[in-house]
Write an enzyme that holds these catalytic residues in place. Structure first.
Site, PDB file in Angstrom:
ATOM      1  N   ASP A 232      -8.058  -4.702  -0.320  1.00 24.23           N
ATOM      2  CA  ASP A 232      -8.562  -5.233  -1.586  1.00 24.23           C
ATOM      3  C   ASP A 232      -8.414  -6.740  -1.676  1.00 24.23           C
ATOM      4  O   ASP A 232      -9.117  -7.399  -2.447  1.00 24.23           O
ATOM      5  CB  ASP A 232      -7.806  -4.596  -2.760  1.00 24.23           C
TER       6      ASP A 232
ATOM      7  N   HIS B  56       0.856  -1.196   0.000  1.00 22.50           N
ATOM      8  CA  HIS B  56       0.000   0.000   0.000  1.00 22.50           C
ATOM      9  C   HIS B  56       0.884   1.236   0.000  1.00 22.50           C
ATOM     10  O   HIS B  56       1.968   1.231   0.606  1.00 22.50           O
ATOM     11  CB  HIS B  56      -0.923  -0.007   1.223  1.00 22.50           C
TER      12      HIS B  56
END
Length: 427
Positions: free
Chosen positions: A363, A306
């Site tokens: 996700d 991320h």
């Protein structure tokens, strides 16, 4: 005495204020840099640039912390609903029971869209991407509701906010129904916010549809986890578009378009595509991890790492449990989930990924949930947009409260120097 930073340019020394946030974050204020020195800063992708001071969301990527208005995301996910979280983000505090009831009632009142929206969708191709449909429909709300367009009128803003929160699930579900050729389902205001969305997505007029409470809770949880994430690409888009004083509907439409990108909200669709490719090829999770590590292979482990988190994404821990709950409830033996769990276990033990701080993000498991409940991949990002909507609204409102100037980044020009235009025969 306030801390100062010193900037040396040749023989000159310029003092700049150091701003300290409530969680100890420190920033050098360069608002007057150009007026004092004629210089600007250059920061491609804004990796080191703070665009605003905000009191909405705090992230500590090194420690894996995410808080909305000071509340830890895990505690909100455990104790609150999505509408409570939306109220918190927009109003700045958790609602009392009376405030929440009033908020819910207003959202219920606005769930239906104008009947002419049927014509709007009918004009679109059947294979129109739901994000394109949602963006266009969201912007078109400004034509249907001209009484709630002024960002400087608190009452118009409140009505616009409630309309958006109420109608985006309807708009998104209509995009799906149009794509598969099924009739649109009117909202059923006896249901919860999330239950109503599931009803509009999966019910038909032919037979009764019962909302599964486990699926409903998992989707409500996903919406909470997606509700805001500080100054990401789509949020920054909403802010900079809104700084022109355009109406809220247009600003949110711009945010939907930004979210659509595969580097942003489209990432969970990429996870499912990766898992399906592994399953279809018949290779093991270890084979794929080895490919992802190889410099001679373009395979990439999607759903890991991320831009902000250099630790475990706190949202991923919460959604992993919800994922198992949903699959157990539905009785689904998911090959994709088996691959996902094995990939996670391998990557968390592999020095290659550990050294690069590539941990599972939100996700990674959200796509598996969407897939299990029968959601087509093209709808994943539209459902993300429903969850992110309260954060966009809160950020848009905060930007107006602080009376920001219109957003206008600078640049360092690297093109041709001045030159003369030759006639067409001379070129």
């Amino acid at each position: 005495m306030a801390e100062k930073a010193e900037l040396r340019i040749g023989g000159d020394v310029i003092e700049l204020d150091v701003i300290v946030g409530t969680e100890g974050e420190r920033a050098i204020n360069i608002e007057e840099l150009r007026s004092k020195t004629g210089l600007i800063t250059l920061d491609p992708s804004y990796a080191n640039t703070g665009s605003c001071e905000s009191s909405i969301t705090f992230i500590d990527g090194e420690k894996g912390i995410l808080r909305y208005r000071g509340y830890d995301i895990a505690e909100l996910a455990e104790k609150c609903t999505f509408l409570e979280t939306a109220y918190l983000l927009i109003e700045g505090k958790l609602p009392t029971r009376e405030e929440l009831d009033k908020f819910r009632e207003s959202i219920r009142y606005h769930t239906m869209v104008h009947e002419d929206f049927r014509l709007f969708y009918r004009a679109m191709p059947k294979d129109a991407h739901p994000m394109a449909a949602c963006s266009a429909a969201c912007a078109s709300l400004a034509t249907f509701y001209p009484d709630s367009l002024d960002p400087r009128d608190p009452r118009e803003v409140e009505v616009g906010v409630h309309r958006l929160i109420a109608k985006l699930p309807t708009i998104a579900s209509y995009a799906y129904k149009h794509a598969i050729g099924q009739p649109f389902m009117y909202p059923d205001n006896r249901l919860s916010y999330v239950g109503n969305f599931l009803h509009m997505m999966f019910a038909t007029p032919c037979e009764p549809y019962e909302v599964d409470p486990v699926v409903e809770r998992a989707l409500d949880l996903l919406f909470i986890l997606h509700a805001d994430h500080e100054q990401n690409c789509s949020t920054s888009t909403v802010r900079i578009v809104g700084s022109s004083h355009v109406n809220l509907f247009a600003s949110i439409s711009a945010g939907i378009n930004a979210l659509w990108g595969p580097r942003h909200g489209g990432a969970n669709q990429g996870v499912i595509e990766m898992l399906q490719a592994i399953a279809e090829e018949g290779i093991t999770a270890k084979d794929f991890v080895d490919r992802a590590k190889s410099r001679n292979d373009t395979s990439r482990l999607v759903g890991f790492g991320h831009r902000v988190y250099k630790n475990f994404d706190p949202r991923a821990k919460i959604i992993k449990k919800a994922c198992f709950d949903v699959l157990a409830r539905l009785g689904v033996n998911s090959k994709l989930l088996e691959i996902a769990v094995e990939l996670e276990e391998l990557a968390l033990k592999d020095d290659y990924f550990v050294e690069r701080k590539l941990y599972p993000n939100v996700d990674f498991y959200s796509g598996v949930i969407y897939n299990a409940i029968g959601t087509p991949e093209s709808m994943f990002t539209a459902m993300f947009a429903i969850g992110r909507l309260p954060g966009w609204i809160a950020q848009w409102a905060e930007m107006h409260d602080h009376q920001h100037k219109i957003g206008r980044p600078r640049q360092v020009y690297q093109g041709a120097n001045e030159r003369s235009v030759q006639t067409i025969d001379e070129r």
